[in-house]
Scaffold this motif. Structure first.
Motif, PDB file in Angstrom:
ATOM      1  N   ALA A 118      34.925  49.607  28.852  1.00  0.00           N
ATOM      2  CA  ALA A 118      33.994  50.600  29.403  1.00  0.00           C
ATOM      3  C   ALA A 118      34.728  51.799  29.992  1.00  0.00           C
ATOM      4  O   ALA A 118      35.671  51.655  30.773  1.00  0.00           O
ATOM      5  N   GLY A 146      31.147  49.806  25.765  1.00  0.00           N
ATOM      6  CA  GLY A 146      31.163  50.935  26.691  1.00  0.00           C
ATOM      7  C   GLY A 146      32.308  51.915  26.541  1.00  0.00           C
ATOM      8  O   GLY A 146      32.450  52.816  27.372  1.00  0.00           O
ATOM      9  N   THR A 148      34.244  55.142  25.682  1.00  0.00           N
ATOM     10  CA  THR A 148      33.765  56.512  25.500  1.00  0.00           C
ATOM     11  C   THR A 148      34.290  57.114  24.199  1.00  0.00           C
ATOM     12  O   THR A 148      33.626  57.954  23.602  1.00  0.00           O
TER      13      THR A 148
END
Length: 193
Positions: A118, A146, A148
């Motif tokens: 994440a 999660g 990015t």
């Protein structure tokens, strides 16, 4: 998606990639060759993935075999990459599903990624790309956990003459070029960004 090298089943490079993780035929030379390819890709070009996305790579994950191999306690690629990974980058663990249908298809349920993905730019590293299902499934699982940004580095692209996903024209074009050049960025196929 980036490939470091191209190979075919009947070549020495194909033998090495098939053999480096096989306990029955593996030799130290096979493993050393794959480790050098990984080192050149990671140490020489991991910064390129960060430059292209605008976010430095902060985590890494290796794609385990699918279906999982119960006789292996750890995948050979994970051992190799674990020794090369930057100290600042953390490992995102990928676990292969025990019972996946059509394992060569792209499906995020084929893998589960640890929660530490994440908010990170995760570099997913796979040893060999044939049809792309494993690396794509792993990238989708990391994204679902999660991350990015997800970049994928594949050490070798498996070419099979006559297979619909590897047309003869494309295979001839790629195989006529030098097999491996550490100065060529695996993401841009040219100069580093």
């Amino acid at each position: 998606m980036a490939y470091a090298s191209y190979l075919a089943p009947v070549t020495q490079s194909g033998h090495v990639m098939r053999g480096y993780k096989n306990l029955h035929i593996s030799s130290p030379v096979h493993r050393q060759t794959v480790a050098l390819m990984a080192a050149l890709g990671l140490l020489g070009h991991v910064i390129c993935a960060g430059t292209l996305t605008g976010t430095p790579v902060s985590a890494w994950a290796t794609v385990p075999s699918l279906p999982p191999k119960p006789d292996l306690t750890t995948h050979a690629l994970n051992d190799i990459v674990g020794k090369l990974a930057r100290p600042a980058a953390i490992e995102v663990t990928l676990t292969a599903a025990a019972d996946s249908t059509n394992p060569r298809d792209a499906n995020p349920s084929h893998y589960a990624a640890s929660a530490n993905a994440a908010g990170r730019h995760v570099l997913v590293i796979d040893d060999t790309w044939t049809g792309g299902g494993h690396a794509t499934s792993a990238a989708l699982a990391v994204r679902a956990a999660g991350a990015t940004h997800v970049s994928v580095l594949v050490l070798a692209r498996w070419l099979s003459d006559g297979w619909e996903q590897t047309t003869q024209q494309w295979a001839k074009q790629r195989l006529s070029a030098p097999d491996f050049n550490p100065d060529v960025c695996p993401w841009t196929q040219g100069l580093c960004p």
